[in-house]
Design a protein around this motif. Structure first.
Motif, PDB file in Angstrom:
ATOM      1  N   LEU A  25      49.191  38.193  38.742  1.00 33.27           N
ATOM      2  CA  LEU A  25      48.542  36.884  38.881  1.00 33.27           C
ATOM      3  C   LEU A  25      47.055  37.027  39.194  1.00 33.27           C
ATOM      4  N   LEU A  26      46.717  37.927  40.100  1.00 36.92           N
ATOM      5  CA  LEU A  26      45.308  38.137  40.431  1.00 36.92           C
ATOM      6  C   LEU A  26      44.544  38.640  39.207  1.00 36.92           C
ATOM      7  N   LYS A  27      45.147  39.588  38.515  1.00 40.33           N
ATOM      8  CA  LYS A  27      44.502  40.173  37.330  1.00 40.33           C
ATOM      9  C   LYS A  27      44.331  39.135  36.225  1.00 40.33           C
ATOM     10  N   PHE A  33      39.952  42.130  43.003  1.00 39.87           N
ATOM     11  CA  PHE A  33      40.791  42.570  44.114  1.00 39.87           C
ATOM     12  C   PHE A  33      40.961  44.079  44.074  1.00 39.87           C
ATOM     13  N   LYS A  34      41.399  44.607  45.204  1.00 37.48           N
ATOM     14  CA  LYS A  34      41.784  46.010  45.309  1.00 37.48           C
ATOM     15  C   LYS A  34      43.199  46.041  45.859  1.00 37.48           C
ATOM     16  N   ASP A  79      48.199  44.748  51.409  1.00 36.55           N
ATOM     17  CA  ASP A  79      48.554  44.962  50.002  1.00 36.55           C
ATOM     18  C   ASP A  79      47.345  44.741  49.096  1.00 36.55           C
ATOM     19  N   PHE A  80      46.661  43.618  49.289  1.00 34.69           N
ATOM     20  CA  PHE A  80      45.535  43.258  48.432  1.00 34.69           C
ATOM     21  C   PHE A  80      44.345  42.829  49.281  1.00 34.69           C
ATOM     22  N   GLU A 132      50.611  29.626  44.411  1.00 32.13           N
ATOM     23  CA  GLU A 132      49.810  28.754  45.270  1.00 32.13           C
ATOM     24  C   GLU A 132      48.654  29.534  45.903  1.00 32.13           C
ATOM     25  N   THR A 133      48.909  30.760  46.313  1.00 30.29           N
ATOM     26  CA  THR A 133      47.863  31.612  46.884  1.00 30.29           C
ATOM     27  C   THR A 133      46.720  31.797  45.902  1.00 30.29           C
ATOM     28  N   VAL A 134      47.053  32.094  44.658  1.00 25.10           N
ATOM     29  CA  VAL A 134      46.027  32.299  43.629  1.00 25.10           C
ATOM     30  C   VAL A 134      45.199  31.029  43.437  1.00 25.10           C
ATOM     31  N   GLU A 135      45.836  29.880  43.409  1.00 26.68           N
ATOM     32  CA  GLU A 135      45.098  28.621  43.234  1.00 26.68           C
ATOM     33  C   GLU A 135      44.157  28.368  44.414  1.00 26.68           C
TER      34      GLU A 135
END
Length: 146
Positions: A25-27, A33-34, A79-80, A132-135
């Motif tokens: 999702l982040l990608k 992100f790392k 984690d990220f 939801e986190t990504v948004e």
């Protein structure tokens, strides 16, 4: 307790499918992100200069004096990590929060406060919370001038 199932994405081995979902999702949303890149020292090691009578932490061994020894450093590796010039956040995907994790997170929050670090913390436990986190992060990056 439910054991997580490891997954590999882009050659990176992750501890759970939930981590893999968050990674994808982040990608796909082009959020910088790392993955498991930084560790934070929450408590330095020290010598405990007192008597301490106990068995080993595993409950095995003899009940004896285990004091006057070095106590290991306590670290935390999220984690990220999302870090830009104007925004800092960590994501800890956690299907099941253990007592050890809860203690480590309290220490991490204390570390942030002591060091005056502004950091958003996200702990999604299911795929819907990852979405939801990504948004939320996309909106925060936009507001902070990514």
């Amino acid at each position: 307790m439910i054991n997580s199932i490891a997954t590999t994405i882009d050659g990176i081995k992750m501890k759970s499918r939930l981590e893999g979902t968050m990674y994808q999702l982040l990608k796909s949303n082009k959020i910088p992100f790392k993955y498991e890149s930084d560790s934070f020292i929450l408590s330095d090691s020290f010598i405990f200069d007192n008597d301490y009578y106990a068995r080993l932490a595993s409950g095995k061994g003899d009940y004896c004096n285990r004091g006057y020894k070095r106590v290991n450093t306590i670290t935390y590796k999220p984690d990220f990590i999302i870090k830009t010039d104007n925004y800092f956040a960590i994501i800890e995907t956690k299907g099941y929060a253990t007592e050890a994790y809860n203690m480590r997170m309290k220490l991490f929050k204390s570390y942030l406060n002591r060091n005056n670090i502004n950091c958003d913390i996200f702990v999604p436990q299911i795929k819907a919370e990852c979405l939801e986190t990504v948004e939320i992060i996309k909106n925060k990056l936009k507001a902070n001038g990514k």
